[in-house]
Design an enzyme around this catalytic site. Sequence first.
Site, PDB file in Angstrom:
ATOM      1  N   LEU A 113       0.483  43.345  -7.867  1.00 37.75           N
ATOM      2  CA  LEU A 113      -0.126  42.788  -6.652  1.00 37.75           C
ATOM      3  C   LEU A 113       0.712  41.669  -6.066  1.00 37.75           C
ATOM      4  O   LEU A 113       0.571  41.328  -4.887  1.00 37.75           O
ATOM      5  CB  LEU A 113      -1.535  42.269  -6.968  1.00 37.75           C
ATOM      6  CG  LEU A 113      -2.539  43.311  -7.458  1.00 37.75           C
ATOM      7  CD1 LEU A 113      -3.856  42.637  -7.823  1.00 37.75           C
ATOM      8  CD2 LEU A 113      -2.753  44.387  -6.411  1.00 37.75           C
ATOM      9  N   GLY A 114       1.540  41.058  -6.872  1.00 42.80           N
ATOM     10  CA  GLY A 114       2.381  39.966  -6.405  1.00 42.80           C
ATOM     11  C   GLY A 114       3.385  39.594  -7.473  1.00 42.80           C
ATOM     12  O   GLY A 114       3.226  39.923  -8.656  1.00 42.80           O
ATOM     13  N   GLY A 169       6.385  36.322  -8.515  1.00 47.98           N
ATOM     14  CA  GLY A 169       6.972  35.032  -8.226  1.00 47.98           C
ATOM     15  C   GLY A 169       7.990  34.656  -9.270  1.00 47.98           C
ATOM     16  O   GLY A 169       8.387  35.473 -10.122  1.00 47.98           O
ATOM     17  N   GLY A 170       8.429  33.413  -9.216  1.00 45.66           N
ATOM     18  CA  GLY A 170       9.449  32.968 -10.140  1.00 45.66           C
ATOM     19  C   GLY A 170       8.965  32.873 -11.570  1.00 45.66           C
ATOM     20  O   GLY A 170       9.768  32.986 -12.511  1.00 45.66           O
ATOM     21  N   GLU A 171       7.650  32.676 -11.763  1.00 43.72           N
ATOM     22  CA  GLU A 171       7.126  32.508 -13.122  1.00 43.72           C
ATOM     23  C   GLU A 171       6.584  33.798 -13.711  1.00 43.72           C
ATOM     24  O   GLU A 171       6.599  33.970 -14.933  1.00 43.72           O
ATOM     25  CB  GLU A 171       6.023  31.448 -13.122  1.00 43.72           C
ATOM     26  CG  GLU A 171       6.507  30.048 -12.793  1.00 43.72           C
ATOM     27  CD  GLU A 171       5.381  29.036 -12.853  1.00 43.72           C
ATOM     28  OE1 GLU A 171       4.208  29.452 -12.742  1.00 43.72           O
ATOM     29  OE2 GLU A 171       5.667  27.850 -13.015  1.00 43.72           O
ATOM     30  N   GLY A 172       6.029  34.685 -12.878  1.00 43.73           N
ATOM     31  CA  GLY A 172       5.430  35.893 -13.415  1.00 43.73           C
ATOM     32  C   GLY A 172       4.956  36.828 -12.338  1.00 43.73           C
ATOM     33  O   GLY A 172       5.211  36.621 -11.143  1.00 43.73           O
ATOM     34  N   ASP A 204       1.937  20.614  -6.560  1.00 45.23           N
ATOM     35  CA  ASP A 204       2.622  21.471  -5.595  1.00 45.23           C
ATOM     36  C   ASP A 204       1.668  21.867  -4.476  1.00 45.23           C
ATOM     37  O   ASP A 204       1.223  23.023  -4.378  1.00 45.23           O
ATOM     38  CB  ASP A 204       3.170  22.711  -6.312  1.00 45.23           C
ATOM     39  CG  ASP A 204       3.995  23.592  -5.376  1.00 45.23           C
ATOM     40  OD1 ASP A 204       4.467  23.082  -4.353  1.00 45.23           O
ATOM     41  OD2 ASP A 204       4.147  24.791  -5.683  1.00 45.23           O
TER      42      ASP A 204
END
Length: 706
Positions: free
Chosen positions: A20-21, A23-26, A147
């Site tokens: 579903l998505g 990013g840099g972490e997972g 953040d």
Amino acid sequence: MRLQRQFNGQTITLDTRTPLGSGGEGRIYRVLEDPNLVAKIYHKPTDEDADKLTVMYNYPPATAMVSPGMTAIAWPIDLLHTTDHKRQILGYLMPRVSKATPIHIFYTPKSRRQQKPLFNYLYLHRTARNLVASFADLHSSGYVIGDVNESNILVSDTALVTLVDTDSFQVRDPDTGLIYRCPVGKAEFTPPELQGQAFRELNRTPEQDRFGLAVLIFLLLMEGTHPFSGVYQGSGDPPAIESRVRSGHFVYGTRQVPYEPMPFAPPFQLLYPKLQQLFIQCFEAGFNNPQARPDAKTWLMVLKEAEANLITCSQQLEHRYGNHLNDCPWCDRTEKLGGRDPFPSRQAVTQKQHLQPLKRKRKRVLNTKPAPVQRPLFSPINRSSVPSPTAKKSLVLSQIPHLHLQNLFGSLLAGIVLGGLWGTSVLSAIIALIFAFVDGKQGILGGLIVGAMWGSFLGVVISVYLPPPGGINRGVALILGGWSGIFIAAVIAGLIFGVMEQEPLIGKTLMWGAVMGMVWGAIWHLFKPPLSLPNIGRLWGRRGAFVGGVWGSYLGTLGGMGLGILAVGWQQFEAIQPNLNSTSSSWEITLRIIATTIVAAGVGTIGGTLAGGIFGMIGGAPSLPLSLHLSGRRGAFIGAIWGNFLGAISGAGLGVLGATTFANVLDTSSTTGTTSLLIGSIIVSAGIGSIWGMISGLIWGAFGKL
């Protein structure tokens, strides 16, 4: 992928073919067994990630889940580990947020017009309110977002807000004090003191979150305009946004900066005056002093007030604007944008007129630049300027006759009902205490003890098994639960024994408590404390007289009560000296202290109100302490001030009514004059009302009922 939930042992299956998505972490995957859940799996999971997620699971914020199907904060609801003997933590489960869109779609005019054309200015205010409510919950629960940026906030078509990417928050373990930092941040939302810093080496604070929160609110209410964006007036290339933030160059403030507002940005005076003040407080006063930045609860108060003061344009029903303005700014803005309406009508949306290409008339548009003379309007004096009475009345009368009456009736009814219940309960509890300690009713004493035990037990249970209630620890929960149990037991016992005794005086007392409570509750709700007064600077004239009267009533009541108690104590001390056997019983002394205190409080509150009003009108009065925390100790203090003043008003009014309508009930003596009876009734009733209101307002304010 098959994984196991850490805390309930259930094995689940993730659909890893269609993330579903990412990013840099997972990556985010759907859970096949439950469509309402998704899983975030880390690229490189660590033990620190597992420890942090465990703390978050054990200490969730209070409103992470508002109600079934409504997620305010996408909080970890379980950890996921491998099914082998290693049981390595790979990620976590969280609620799936559906039918929500990133917040920038709503505050950017072009994308809002294309995707959410009926999301008007009222909804933008409501979005800001829901956003700050989530910030307030997180900060009160000990978390720092760190953040803050537009990509971590999702908004529904009904203005509900969901914070996502919560595992990047800064987390503090309440048991060990260990802090898991937030290693990332976005320059546009980062406060000046953190610009250029290595976030991984810093412990963030809520005051730094407040800067990013203010930027988001500004973007929402100013058509996507960043508070530090403007036309550079210096030489050379324009500085980057982080340089402007680091230098404190707030374009719409009171200080001189080398920028002018963007040509097509909305004027700053479009915002509700108190919102303007909060932005200046955050970006100017908060530049060198982060503590000065308004917190989320302050934003919530003012946004609620700003939303309540929105009115509807008579020409276009989707145009909402503040009633401090003389004309609709959105009609003017539509004209300046060549017919491109920021908030198109339903008819235009149905006919898809809002998607038609812009009729470009560049020369005319470019010639209508914001006049330089508008700049002085941003000064503190003119910023909160009030339109002429005639203009304001015409706007209000063209808007809502029925809506305001409905709200007024609802507030009045709520105040009468809640106040009546409160008044009856308090006097019922007083009756129970009199039965217990004067008449020696052991059954009531036993009931009070049982109530204290059960209340303490339930308080501790709530503090242990439910999410942290606003930072209340177990000791405080034990005390509050015990007192609540005693109060509830006393109320029940007073009602039961009052019926059993069949004493007419008890019935009259309960009826008087209900009437007093209803009057006090109605006035409390109609005045809507403490938002009915400005909160900056000293006040003179009519407002100064009013605020001075409030302060005078409060201080006069306290002074009168103190002097009354001292006077009775001194009389008793004098009586002891000549003859030790002539002293009164403890019960008689108690009654004398109560009677004297009531009369002294009545004299003090009336005298203090008059003196404070006169002094406030001439010499000025300090504004009321509109606390950033409208609960707890600060809320109790504010509630006591307001409750005292409103109680004195309602008490004095009831005194006048009683002396003029029920004179034969109050005084059967034929020698007492009407004037003396009236004055005495006003003093006694004002004294009772002021003490009653102070205590009631203190309790209501402590529990955040302002």
